[in-house]
Scaffold this active site. Structure first.
Site, short mmCIF file in Angstrom:
data_model
loop_
_atom_site.label_atom_id
_atom_site.label_comp_id
_atom_site.label_asym_id
_atom_site.label_seq_id
_atom_site.Cartn_x
_atom_site.Cartn_y
_atom_site.Cartn_z
N GLN A 149 -6.18 89.35 -98.34
CA GLN A 149 -5.31 90.45 -97.98
C GLN A 149 -3.84 90.05 -98.09
O GLN A 149 -3.00 90.83 -98.53
CB GLN A 149 -5.62 90.91 -96.55
N CYS A 187 -16.51 89.63 -93.92
CA CYS A 187 -16.78 88.22 -93.69
C CYS A 187 -16.62 87.85 -92.22
O CYS A 187 -17.13 86.82 -91.77
CB CYS A 187 -15.90 87.33 -94.57
N HIS A 227 -12.65 93.27 -92.47
CA HIS A 227 -13.24 92.26 -93.34
C HIS A 227 -14.69 92.01 -92.95
O HIS A 227 -14.98 91.61 -91.82
CB HIS A 227 -12.44 90.95 -93.24
N CYS A 273 -13.40 89.64 -100.63
CA CYS A 273 -12.83 88.36 -100.21
C CYS A 273 -13.19 87.27 -101.22
O CYS A 273 -14.35 87.13 -101.61
CB CYS A 273 -13.40 88.03 -98.83
N GLU A 274 -12.20 86.51 -101.63
CA GLU A 274 -12.45 85.47 -102.64
C GLU A 274 -13.17 84.26 -102.06
O GLU A 274 -13.62 83.39 -102.81
CB GLU A 274 -11.13 85.02 -103.27
N HIS A 275 -13.30 84.19 -100.75
CA HIS A 275 -13.97 83.04 -100.13
C HIS A 275 -15.48 83.23 -100.01
O HIS A 275 -16.24 82.27 -100.15
CB HIS A 275 -13.39 82.79 -98.73
N HIS A 276 -15.93 84.49 -99.75
CA HIS A 276 -17.36 84.73 -99.57
C HIS A 276 -17.89 85.84 -100.47
O HIS A 276 -19.08 86.14 -100.43
CB HIS A 276 -17.64 85.10 -98.10
#
Length: 208
Positions: free
Chosen positions: A137, A167, A165, A96-99
């Site tokens: 995704q 996250c 996920h 995941c590019e956020h976490h």
């Protein structure tokens, strides 16, 4: 079997700034280890920065992948076959590019050939090219379809991704067992809902 090579342009991801050196990357890992409250110099962590950067080279190796090269070889001697082709249950893992936490699952791909077919293993390579990047995704679904559309120019393409996920499971809401499903359709699949239904039925066939 004869093959032809199609060469439409598919843009590669290029970094906006010069890539840091390995030494700079390892120093950044040491900083994060210290920020967690641990000691980067202790025996168990002294080699961790080197191991992390080496692992990142593999986990994020998709940035160097070229969808045009992967899908560019098309076989035209298919005996007149022009119906739906489905490759299902392609496993993947991404981050995941956020976490920068993992998400993983399976990808299902369908397409209507337009004068030729591509080797089925190429779809697994295509999935890895996009999965081994910092991702969402939804974006990954769109990228896979766009690559198939751009290189193969099929009469229609379909992608379905099912993933879990970390996250959502390791932090935040802590909801274990939750899965996310995304789909993307073009051409005949978008124009004819019955073809979407057929694709989804073929993906689900034999799964109870």
């Amino acid at each position: 079997m004869d093959a032809v090579v199609k060469k439409p342009a598919v843009a590669l991801v290029k970094p906006a700034a010069p890539k840091p050196t390995r030494e700079e990357a390892e120093a950044a890992v040491r900083t994060l280890l210290a920020w967690t409250g641990d000691d980067p110099a202790r025996e168990g962590l002294v080699d961790t920065p080197r191991r992390v950067t080496k692992a990142y080279e593999e986990l994020f190796g998709g940035y160097g992948g070229d969808p045009e090269e992967i899908l560019g070889r098309v076989f035209e001697e298919v005996g007149g076959f022009d119906d739906l082709v489905v490759v299902r249950d392609i496993p993947f893992h991404s981050h995941c590019e956020h976490h920068v936490l993992p998400f993983f699952g399976t990808v299902h791909i369908g397409y209507f050939p337009n004068g030729g077919v591509v080797g089925l293993s190429k779809f697994a390579r295509l999935v890895d090219t996009f999965a081994r990047r910092l991702q969402t995704q939804e974006n990954m679904s769109a990228q896979i379809v766009d690559a198939i559309e751009t290189v193969l120019k099929p009469r229609g393409a379909a992608v379905m991704i099912e993933a879990e996920h970390m996250c959502m499971q390791m932090r935040g809401v802590h909801k274990h067992g939750t899965s996310t499903v995304t789909t993307q359709f073009t051409g005949l699949f978008r124009d004819d809902p019955a073809e979407q239904t057929r694709f989804l039925a073929m993906v689900r066939a034999g799964k109870g």
